[in-house]
Design a protein around this motif. Sequence first.
Motif, PDB file in Angstrom:
ATOM      1  N   GLN A   1       2.731 -21.472  29.132  1.00  0.00           N
ATOM      2  CA  GLN A   1       2.391 -21.580  30.564  1.00  0.00           C
ATOM      3  C   GLN A   1       2.773 -20.244  31.144  1.00  0.00           C
ATOM      4  OE1 GLN A   1       4.690 -24.783  32.102  1.00  0.00           O
ATOM      5  NE2 GLN A   1       3.794 -26.486  30.868  1.00  0.00           N
ATOM      6  N   GLN A   2       3.414 -19.667  31.006  1.00  0.00           N
ATOM      7  CA  GLN A   2       3.780 -18.289  31.730  1.00  0.00           C
ATOM      8  C   GLN A   2       2.893 -17.141  31.202  1.00  0.00           C
ATOM      9  OE1 GLN A   2       7.842 -16.941  32.148  1.00  0.00           O
ATOM     10  NE2 GLN A   2       8.506 -18.958  32.133  1.00  0.00           N
ATOM     11  N   THR A   3       2.458 -17.119  29.838  1.00  0.00           N
ATOM     12  CA  THR A   3       1.522 -16.052  29.486  1.00  0.00           C
ATOM     13  C   THR A   3       0.050 -16.379  29.379  1.00  0.00           C
ATOM     14  OG1 THR A   3       1.913 -16.772  27.086  1.00  0.00           O
ATOM     15  CG2 THR A   3       3.482 -15.283  28.032  1.00  0.00           C
ATOM     16  N   GLY A   4      -0.099 -17.772  29.212  1.00  0.00           N
ATOM     17  CA  GLY A   4      -1.642 -17.973  28.957  1.00  0.00           C
ATOM     18  C   GLY A   4      -1.838 -18.333  27.646  1.00  0.00           C
ATOM     19  N   THR A   5      -2.874 -18.810  27.153  1.00  0.00           N
ATOM     20  CA  THR A   5      -3.008 -19.309  25.712  1.00  0.00           C
ATOM     21  C   THR A   5      -3.208 -17.823  24.974  1.00  0.00           C
ATOM     22  OG1 THR A   5      -3.689 -21.417  26.166  1.00  0.00           O
ATOM     23  CG2 THR A   5      -4.096 -20.571  23.993  1.00  0.00           C
ATOM     24  N   ALA A   6      -4.048 -16.997  25.278  1.00  0.00           N
ATOM     25  CA  ALA A   6      -4.524 -15.996  24.775  1.00  0.00           C
ATOM     26  C   ALA A   6      -3.325 -14.916  24.890  1.00  0.00           C
ATOM     27  CB  ALA A   6      -5.786 -15.120  25.558  1.00  0.00           C
TER      28      ALA A   6
ATOM     29  N   ALA B   1      15.225 -13.011  19.722  1.00  0.00           N
ATOM     30  CA  ALA B   1      14.400 -12.054  20.170  1.00  0.00           C
ATOM     31  C   ALA B   1      13.092 -12.213  19.907  1.00  0.00           C
ATOM     32  CB  ALA B   1      14.906 -10.621  19.225  1.00  0.00           C
ATOM     33  N   PHE B   2      12.797 -12.872  18.657  1.00  0.00           N
ATOM     34  CA  PHE B   2      11.425 -13.399  18.461  1.00  0.00           C
ATOM     35  C   PHE B   2      10.680 -14.113  19.466  1.00  0.00           C
ATOM     36  CE2 PHE B   2       8.847 -16.846  16.833  1.00  0.00           C
ATOM     37  CZ  PHE B   2       7.918 -16.524  16.417  1.00  0.00           C
ATOM     38  N   THR B   3      11.522 -15.237  20.044  1.00  0.00           N
ATOM     39  CA  THR B   3      10.847 -15.729  21.250  1.00  0.00           C
ATOM     40  C   THR B   3      10.843 -14.915  22.402  1.00  0.00           C
ATOM     41  OG1 THR B   3      11.943 -18.012  20.315  1.00  0.00           O
ATOM     42  CG2 THR B   3      11.295 -18.112  22.554  1.00  0.00           C
ATOM     43  N   GLU B   4      11.898 -14.343  22.507  1.00  0.00           N
ATOM     44  CA  GLU B   4      11.764 -13.318  24.010  1.00  0.00           C
ATOM     45  C   GLU B   4      10.556 -12.375  23.778  1.00  0.00           C
ATOM     46  OE1 GLU B   4      15.469 -11.651  26.405  1.00  0.00           O
ATOM     47  OE2 GLU B   4      14.782 -10.325  24.907  1.00  0.00           O
ATOM     48  N   ASN B   5      10.270 -11.813  22.782  1.00  0.00           N
ATOM     49  CA  ASN B   5       9.244 -10.976  22.483  1.00  0.00           C
ATOM     50  C   ASN B   5       7.937 -11.539  22.661  1.00  0.00           C
ATOM     51  OD1 ASN B   5      10.728  -8.778  21.701  1.00  0.00           O
ATOM     52  ND2 ASN B   5      10.825  -8.999  19.836  1.00  0.00           N
ATOM     53  N   ILE B   6       7.588 -12.650  22.557  1.00  0.00           N
ATOM     54  CA  ILE B   6       6.405 -13.365  22.691  1.00  0.00           C
ATOM     55  C   ILE B   6       6.234 -13.572  24.222  1.00  0.00           C
ATOM     56  CG2 ILE B   6       5.340 -15.751  22.426  1.00  0.00           C
ATOM     57  CD1 ILE B   6       6.723 -16.410  19.945  1.00  0.00           C
ATOM     58  N   LEU B   7       7.152 -13.746  24.771  1.00  0.00           N
ATOM     59  CA  LEU B   7       7.314 -14.192  26.189  1.00  0.00           C
ATOM     60  C   LEU B   7       6.880 -12.426  26.953  1.00  0.00           C
ATOM     61  CD1 LEU B   7       7.401 -15.573  29.104  1.00  0.00           C
ATOM     62  CD2 LEU B   7      10.155 -14.824  28.963  1.00  0.00           C
ATOM     63  N   TYR B   8       7.594 -11.471  26.629  1.00  0.00           N
ATOM     64  CA  TYR B   8       7.381 -10.126  27.136  1.00  0.00           C
ATOM     65  C   TYR B   8       6.039  -9.666  26.625  1.00  0.00           C
ATOM     66  CZ  TYR B   8      11.829  -9.533  29.082  1.00  0.00           C
ATOM     67  OH  TYR B   8      13.027  -9.775  29.879  1.00  0.00           O
ATOM     68  N   LEU B   9       5.662  -9.823  25.643  1.00  0.00           N
ATOM     69  CA  LEU B   9       4.271  -9.172  25.148  1.00  0.00           C
ATOM     70  C   LEU B   9       3.128  -9.989  25.683  1.00  0.00           C
ATOM     71  CD1 LEU B   9       5.384  -8.386  21.428  1.00  0.00           C
ATOM     72  CD2 LEU B   9       4.539  -6.824  23.106  1.00  0.00           C
ATOM     73  N   GLY B  10       3.306 -11.352  25.575  1.00  0.00           N
ATOM     74  CA  GLY B  10       2.440 -12.072  26.377  1.00  0.00           C
ATOM     75  C   GLY B  10       2.027 -11.848  27.809  1.00  0.00           C
ATOM     76  N   ASN B  11       3.094 -11.702  28.577  1.00  0.00           N
ATOM     77  CA  ASN B  11       3.093 -11.262  29.902  1.00  0.00           C
ATOM     78  C   ASN B  11       2.170 -10.147  30.070  1.00  0.00           C
ATOM     79  OD1 ASN B  11       4.255 -13.737  30.961  1.00  0.00           O
ATOM     80  ND2 ASN B  11       6.083 -12.912  31.048  1.00  0.00           N
ATOM     81  N   ALA B  12       2.709  -8.957  29.163  1.00  0.00           N
ATOM     82  CA  ALA B  12       2.172  -7.682  29.092  1.00  0.00           C
ATOM     83  C   ALA B  12       0.519  -7.775  28.950  1.00  0.00           C
ATOM     84  CB  ALA B  12       2.761  -6.814  28.371  1.00  0.00           C
ATOM     85  N   PHE B  13       0.127  -8.583  27.860  1.00  0.00           N
ATOM     86  CA  PHE B  13      -1.191  -8.668  27.561  1.00  0.00           C
ATOM     87  C   PHE B  13      -1.965  -9.412  28.725  1.00  0.00           C
ATOM     88  CE2 PHE B  13      -4.708 -11.226  25.718  1.00  0.00           C
ATOM     89  CZ  PHE B  13      -5.637 -10.311  25.128  1.00  0.00           C
ATOM     90  N   ASP B  14      -1.497 -10.433  29.570  1.00  0.00           N
ATOM     91  CA  ASP B  14      -2.124 -10.951  30.439  1.00  0.00           C
ATOM     92  C   ASP B  14      -2.240 -10.000  31.641  1.00  0.00           C
ATOM     93  OD1 ASP B  14      -2.907 -13.676  31.865  1.00  0.00           O
ATOM     94  OD2 ASP B  14      -1.323 -13.190  33.007  1.00  0.00           O
ATOM     95  N   GLU B  15      -1.143  -9.263  31.878  1.00  0.00           N
ATOM     96  CA  GLU B  15      -1.482  -8.246  33.137  1.00  0.00           C
ATOM     97  C   GLU B  15      -2.530  -7.090  32.824  1.00  0.00           C
ATOM     98  OE1 GLU B  15       1.235  -4.696  35.066  1.00  0.00           O
ATOM     99  OE2 GLU B  15       2.314  -6.412  33.863  1.00  0.00           O
ATOM    100  N   ASP B  16      -2.506  -6.843  31.291  1.00  0.00           N
ATOM    101  CA  ASP B  16      -3.713  -5.982  30.987  1.00  0.00           C
ATOM    102  C   ASP B  16      -4.921  -6.331  31.037  1.00  0.00           C
ATOM    103  OD1 ASP B  16      -1.976  -3.841  30.302  1.00  0.00           O
ATOM    104  OD2 ASP B  16      -1.648  -4.548  28.218  1.00  0.00           O
ATOM    105  N   VAL B  17      -5.343  -7.796  30.741  1.00  0.00           N
ATOM    106  CA  VAL B  17      -6.506  -8.424  30.986  1.00  0.00           C
ATOM    107  C   VAL B  17      -7.016  -8.457  32.272  1.00  0.00           C
ATOM    108  CG1 VAL B  17      -7.769 -10.681  30.579  1.00  0.00           C
ATOM    109  CG2 VAL B  17      -6.272  -9.799  28.886  1.00  0.00           C
TER     110      VAL B  17
END
Length: 445
Positions: free
Chosen positions: A39-44, A164-180
């Motif tokens: 929900q925070q990062t979006g599906t992509a 760290a695996f779950t936390e990295n999903i959140l941080y990387l997903g938010n970063a990708f959403d911001e880049d898009v």
Amino acid sequence: MEYRALSGVLARPSDPVRTRVLVVLLAAPGVAILELVRQQTGTAGFCVGLGLAVLPVPPLMAAFRWLGRAAPGPWRQLLFCCGWGACAAALIAIVANSFATQWIAAATADPSDADQLGSVVIAPVVEESAKAAALLLVFVFRRRRLAGPADGFVLAGFTATGFAFTENILYLGNAFDEDVADGTGVLDSVTAATFFVRIVLSPFAHPLFTVLTGLGFGMAALGRRRRSRIGPPLLGLAAAMCLHALWNSSSRFGEYGFYVVYGCVMVPAFGLLLLLAVRIRQRRLRAVGAELAVYAAAGWLGPAEVPALASMPARSLARSLARRTGGRAAGRAVALYEADAAALALLRHRARRGGPARERDFALHERELLRGLWLRRATAGPALARAAVLEELLPPWFDPVPVPARPVVVPGPRPARAGTPDTGASHGHAAHTDASPAGAADARR
């Protein structure tokens, strides 16, 4: 009934019901945390973050498993800790951190101040406490599986790797959403910068913090007094929180604050823990060789098996030799034999040094481990002796297959009488008084 060695002691029989319950208990928060992240990062963004976050997991697991190979524990226990970190601890952290940050923002009317306090003060306390809960569960309900600091080191590493695996999903997903949203190129993207910092530069950050707590629980498992069982975990947890807080605040120390903390604190701390891990592994192997020599003198092991069991390359070679001649079943038998032998050695080492286990507990576990060794000795003994010869662990004049000096009788699983030290061989002619902690102490006197 099959028994398996678990980090210095004997495991309970497998219980499918207990396993299913644990899977369900971890699956529920796992589904919840993944949905919150999506929900925070979006599906992509979630899919991209998931694909990138999984990259450091296998190397980290392999590194911590390498440390535990001297006395291997079951994958089920390690996966429980990893699952707790990825599911339960991550869910607790994200909910508690969000609530605390919102409460601080409402109380101070300063969102930037709330973010700073949440990152430096709230997050280290909440996250390290949530990860430490997995170690506390093992310590309370499966204390015998914590044979020392090495076990705490490994369990903490797996727990932190999952978190760290779950936390990295959140941080990387938010970063990708911001880049898009910004239309940023790949090389100049926030995703690339986040990947470099979290996956390339500091994949060991969370394991480094939580390992301090794990070492505390491992030391507490060896304590006999209440103070020695409470103090080390609390000190380890406090150290983990402080180091975590320093790491989170590094970007607030100026333009080069991150690099200063990384180079002057994180890298040296990582190097020290790496050196400590190597020394712990070496000490465990030396303890295995020293303790198993007593059982070899009592006739439970061949003399050539002891140096092979105290050498990781020889153990690996013995499994390979067994698989070549007897297939996968033979290789599995040798692996179980090696695990039981290491568990037996560490069980005796811990009891001889005044561990908290009672003599009756020691006798019961020792007897079952000896029984498991004897049942697989026909397959494992020749493979280990051959491996010792090929690895040049024996002098040239040594005969790797000596004639037994006296018969050895497999002990039954019935319990010993309370207060009676037992070598596990008390029901046969191979009994040897020096193979028990009490006997060893008498021999030293």
